[in-house]
Design a protein around this motif. Structure first.
Motif, PDB file in Angstrom:
ATOM      1  N   GLY A  42       0.804  -1.216   0.000  1.00 13.60           N
ATOM      2  CA  GLY A  42       0.000   0.000   0.000  1.00 13.60           C
ATOM      3  C   GLY A  42       0.833   1.260   0.000  1.00 13.60           C
ATOM      4  N   LEU A  47      -0.619   2.103  -6.115  1.00 12.50           N
ATOM      5  CA  LEU A  47      -1.963   1.717  -6.530  1.00 12.50           C
ATOM      6  C   LEU A  47      -2.970   2.809  -6.181  1.00 12.50           C
ATOM      7  CD1 LEU A  47      -1.845  -1.946  -5.223  1.00 12.50           C
ATOM      8  CD2 LEU A  47      -1.541  -1.200  -7.573  1.00 12.50           C
ATOM      9  N   ILE A  48      -4.109   2.754  -6.836  1.00  9.97           N
ATOM     10  CA  ILE A  48      -5.167   3.729  -6.554  1.00  9.97           C
ATOM     11  C   ILE A  48      -5.776   3.467  -5.177  1.00  9.97           C
ATOM     12  CG2 ILE A  48      -7.444   4.536  -7.303  1.00  9.97           C
ATOM     13  CD1 ILE A  48      -6.579   3.914 -10.157  1.00  9.97           C
ATOM     14  N   ILE A  49      -5.896   2.204  -4.816  1.00 14.44           N
ATOM     15  CA  ILE A  49      -6.505   1.854  -3.524  1.00 14.44           C
ATOM     16  C   ILE A  49      -5.425   1.555  -2.477  1.00 14.44           C
ATOM     17  CG2 ILE A  49      -8.713   1.063  -4.451  1.00 14.44           C
ATOM     18  CD1 ILE A  49      -7.589  -1.789  -4.333  1.00 14.44           C
ATOM     19  N   HIS A  50      -4.421   2.416  -2.423  1.00 14.25           N
ATOM     20  CA  HIS A  50      -3.300   2.194  -1.505  1.00 14.25           C
ATOM     21  C   HIS A  50      -3.734   2.237  -0.044  1.00 14.25           C
ATOM     22  CE1 HIS A  50      -3.033   6.492  -0.498  1.00 14.25           C
ATOM     23  NE2 HIS A  50      -3.371   6.671  -1.766  1.00 14.25           N
ATOM     24  N   ASP A  51      -4.727   3.068   0.271  1.00 17.67           N
ATOM     25  CA  ASP A  51      -5.161   3.164   1.667  1.00 17.67           C
ATOM     26  C   ASP A  51      -5.804   1.869   2.148  1.00 17.67           C
ATOM     27  OD1 ASP A  51      -7.251   3.568  -0.049  1.00 17.67           O
ATOM     28  OD2 ASP A  51      -8.243   5.072   1.196  1.00 17.67           O
ATOM     29  N   LEU A  52      -6.459   1.128   1.254  1.00 17.25           N
ATOM     30  CA  LEU A  52      -7.040  -0.158   1.625  1.00 17.25           C
ATOM     31  C   LEU A  52      -5.954  -1.135   2.073  1.00 17.25           C
ATOM     32  CD1 LEU A  52      -9.532  -2.102   1.672  1.00 17.25           C
ATOM     33  CD2 LEU A  52      -8.824  -2.749  -0.636  1.00 17.25           C
ATOM     34  N   PHE A  53      -4.839  -1.154   1.332  1.00 16.34           N
ATOM     35  CA  PHE A  53      -3.747  -2.051   1.681  1.00 16.34           C
ATOM     36  C   PHE A  53      -3.078  -1.629   2.991  1.00 16.34           C
ATOM     37  CE2 PHE A  53      -4.145  -3.065  -2.808  1.00 16.34           C
ATOM     38  CZ  PHE A  53      -4.010  -4.437  -2.782  1.00 16.34           C
ATOM     39  N   TYR A  55      -4.492  -0.014   5.551  1.00 17.25           N
ATOM     40  CA  TYR A  55      -5.383  -0.361   6.665  1.00 17.25           C
ATOM     41  C   TYR A  55      -5.470  -1.873   6.872  1.00 17.25           C
ATOM     42  CZ  TYR A  55      -6.941   4.485   6.853  1.00 17.25           C
ATOM     43  OH  TYR A  55      -6.993   5.835   6.987  1.00 17.25           O
TER      44      TYR A  55
END
Length: 157
Positions: A42, A47-53, A55
Motif C-alpha cells: 500500500g 496503486l489507486i486503492i493504496h489506503d485499503l492495503f 489499513y
C-alpha cells in the motif's frame, strides 16, 4: 500389612528456543510478516486503492497480537508448589480473608433477596387483577387494551 511407595519428584521439562507454544509463535510471526508485506504494498505500490492495503496490513498486524498473547500465556511457568487444589488446600494466610469475603457476600445477597421478596409482597395488589389497564409510552399517550383479548394475571410467589 503396609507397603511403602517411592514417589519421585517431578521435574519440569525445560524448553529451549521459542518455548512450549511453537504453533502460536509461528502464527504470530506469519501474521506480522503478512501484515507488513500488505502494508508495504500500500505504501510503495503506487496503486489507486493504496489506503485499503495500508489499513488491511495494520489490521492483520493488530490481530497478530492475539497469537502473541497465546504464546506468552502458554509459556508462563508456575512452580509446582503454587499448583494447589482449590477444594481443601487453601493457604492459612488466605483462609481468614476468604471467610470474611464469603460472610460479607452471603449477608449482602440475603439482604438483597429479602428486600426483593418484601417489595413483591407490597406491590402485589389483588384488587387490580383482571381489570383493564392502559399502557403508557414515552410520548405520554395511553393505549387501552380491548376487553376481548385475554388478560394476564400476575403471579405472586
Amino acid at each position: 500389612m503396609s507397603t511403602s511407595v517411592l514417589v519421585e519428584p517431578v521435574m519440569e521439562k525445560s524448553y529451549a528456543g521459542v518455548g512450549r507454544c511453537k504453533c502460536s509463535f509461528w502464527f504470530a510471526v506469519a501474521h506480522d510478516i503478512l501484515g507488513v508485506l500488505i502494508m508495504m504494498v500500500g505504501v510503495f505500490g503506487g496503486l489507486i486503492i493504496h489506503d485499503l492495503f495500508i489499513y488491511a496490513g495494520a489490521i492483520i498486524i493488530f490481530l497478530s497480537l492475539i497469537w502473541w498473547v497465546f504464546w506468552y500465556s502458554g509459556n508462563i511457568d508456575v512452580p509446582p508448589e503454587e499448583l494447589e487444589d482449590d477444594v481443601g488446600k487453601m493457604k492459612l494466610k488466605n483462609r481468614r480473608l476468604s471467610r470474611v469475603v464469603r460472610r460479607v457476600s452471603s449477608r449482602l445477597s440475603s439482604r438483597i433477596r429479602d428486600s426483593l421478596r418484601r417489595g413483591d409482597r407490597n406491590n402485589s395488589n389483588p384488587v387490580n387483577v383482571g381489570t383493564e389497564m392502559g399502557l403508557s409510552t414515552i410520548y405520554n399517550t395511553t393505549i387501552q387494551s380491548p376487553s376481548r383479548e385475554i388478560t394476564r394475571d400476575t403471579l405472586s410467589v
